[in-house]
Design a protein around this motif. Sequence first.
Motif, mmCIF file in Angstrom:
data_model
loop_
_atom_site.group_PDB
_atom_site.id
_atom_site.type_symbol
_atom_site.label_atom_id
_atom_site.label_comp_id
_atom_site.label_asym_id
_atom_site.label_seq_id
_atom_site.Cartn_x
_atom_site.Cartn_y
_atom_site.Cartn_z
ATOM 1 N N THR A 51 41.522 40.206 27.102
ATOM 2 C CA THR A 51 42.630 39.330 27.500
ATOM 3 C C THR A 51 42.204 37.872 27.452
ATOM 4 O O THR A 51 42.944 37.003 26.975
ATOM 5 N N LEU A 52 41.001 37.596 27.929
ATOM 6 C CA LEU A 52 40.483 36.231 27.925
ATOM 7 C C LEU A 52 40.366 35.703 26.497
ATOM 8 O O LEU A 52 40.712 34.548 26.218
ATOM 9 N N ILE A 53 39.889 36.553 25.587
ATOM 10 C CA ILE A 53 39.756 36.153 24.180
ATOM 11 C C ILE A 53 41.110 35.807 23.574
ATOM 12 O O ILE A 53 41.270 34.791 22.886
ATOM 13 N N VAL A 54 42.097 36.655 23.841
ATOM 14 C CA VAL A 54 43.447 36.425 23.307
ATOM 15 C C VAL A 54 44.030 35.120 23.835
ATOM 16 O O VAL A 54 44.610 34.327 23.076
ATOM 17 N N LEU A 55 43.869 34.876 25.132
ATOM 18 C CA LEU A 55 44.407 33.647 25.736
ATOM 19 C C LEU A 55 43.752 32.396 25.151
ATOM 20 O O LEU A 55 44.419 31.390 24.897
ATOM 21 N N ILE A 56 42.442 32.470 24.926
ATOM 22 C CA ILE A 56 41.732 31.327 24.338
ATOM 23 C C ILE A 56 42.204 31.081 22.911
ATOM 24 O O ILE A 56 42.461 29.935 22.508
ATOM 25 N N GLU A 57 42.346 32.156 22.141
ATOM 26 C CA GLU A 57 42.767 32.013 20.746
ATOM 27 C C GLU A 57 44.182 31.457 20.630
ATOM 28 O O GLU A 57 44.498 30.704 19.705
ATOM 29 N N SER A 63 45.531 30.599 32.838
ATOM 30 C CA SER A 63 45.130 31.776 33.623
ATOM 31 C C SER A 63 43.681 32.194 33.391
ATOM 32 O O SER A 63 43.259 33.248 33.871
ATOM 33 N N LEU A 64 42.922 31.373 32.695
ATOM 34 C CA LEU A 64 41.544 31.757 32.379
ATOM 35 C C LEU A 64 40.686 31.899 33.634
ATOM 36 O O LEU A 64 39.821 32.770 33.707
ATOM 37 N N ARG A 69 37.504 35.335 37.016
ATOM 38 C CA ARG A 69 37.200 35.754 38.392
ATOM 39 C C ARG A 69 37.207 37.278 38.493
ATOM 40 O O ARG A 69 36.331 37.876 39.140
ATOM 41 N N THR A 70 38.173 37.916 37.856
ATOM 42 C CA THR A 70 38.247 39.377 37.856
ATOM 43 C C THR A 70 37.081 39.984 37.088
ATOM 44 O O THR A 70 36.535 41.019 37.489
ATOM 45 N N VAL A 71 36.707 39.357 35.985
ATOM 46 C CA VAL A 71 35.543 39.802 35.215
ATOM 47 C C VAL A 71 34.301 39.779 36.101
ATOM 48 O O VAL A 71 33.511 40.730 36.117
ATOM 49 N N PHE A 72 34.136 38.704 36.863
ATOM 50 C CA PHE A 72 32.981 38.574 37.750
ATOM 51 C C PHE A 72 32.997 39.650 38.831
ATOM 52 O O PHE A 72 31.962 40.252 39.141
ATOM 53 N N GLU A 73 34.151 39.919 39.405
ATOM 54 C CA GLU A 73 34.271 40.942 40.439
ATOM 55 C C GLU A 73 33.862 42.318 39.896
ATOM 56 O O GLU A 73 33.103 43.052 40.541
ATOM 57 N N ASN A 74 34.369 42.671 38.725
ATOM 58 C CA ASN A 74 34.032 43.957 38.129
ATOM 59 C C ASN A 74 32.546 44.050 37.806
ATOM 60 O O ASN A 74 31.921 45.102 37.985
#
Length: 263
Positions: A51-57, A63-64, A69-74
């Motif tokens: 999702t992060l990759i798609v948003l950046i592209e 919302s990054l 933050r969710t990536v870090f939690e997981n």
Amino acid sequence: MRRLKKIQSEADKVFDNVVNGYFQKSGTVEFGYADASILGLLENLINHTKTLIVLIEKKHYDSLDIILRTVFENYVYLRYILETNTDLRAKSYVYSCKINEIRLHNSLIEDSLTGNKIRNFLNTPKHKVDNYIFEGMNQDYKNRVLSVYLNEIGMKRVEQKWYNIDGKTRNFKSLCNKLDLSVEYDIIYSILSAETHGKDAMAKFEFKDDHVSLIKNIKSIEFYSSISGLYLMDSIENVYKYYKLTKDLKKFQTLLKINYKYM
């Protein structure tokens, strides 16, 4: 960004490698709580990275912070489970999820104004809650779940955080400190939490004289791609080590070394 996409591409192979190299090869190993937690958290981490990759592209940057933050939690949860006492920690994680489902079910079937509002909002009659959404969620099931969480796992209260098995890890910050991730928590998580909780709203505007201007407060794209890539890379290596998939681990590490030279 190319580096992150390469790591994500390799991450998509982990589940099949674990199934083929561990479960099918042994033939007698059952899929347990640890496997469900480890592979589930890794899958969640991978999906949020995508999702992060798609948003950046697509240059949708707002919302990054929330995604990272969710990536870090997981990453933290997965690292905690894999660190030691994996079976117990994974079981605690799974049963905390079950307890959250029980809380949701209780809210949906509650004979109160709040319960009625929730069911009306979801357009779901009370009888459909048990028959379709939460099939098998009877009182015996709830009692068994609570009994395991309190008696077998050893929690003192149902509200106790699933990672607070020792009674000393009362919040996420304490968990990060326990895993020697206090710096990451202070620098990354605390900053990212500002947007998640809406505390940075005023930071997006500039007030000057009688004019209000919108500020595009965008952190470096390299910041998001590097941090998420490191968490995903470390998680993949830890999963391979846990399942003792030495060949897959060496192959992954070799690919990373090659790609890091040319990216």
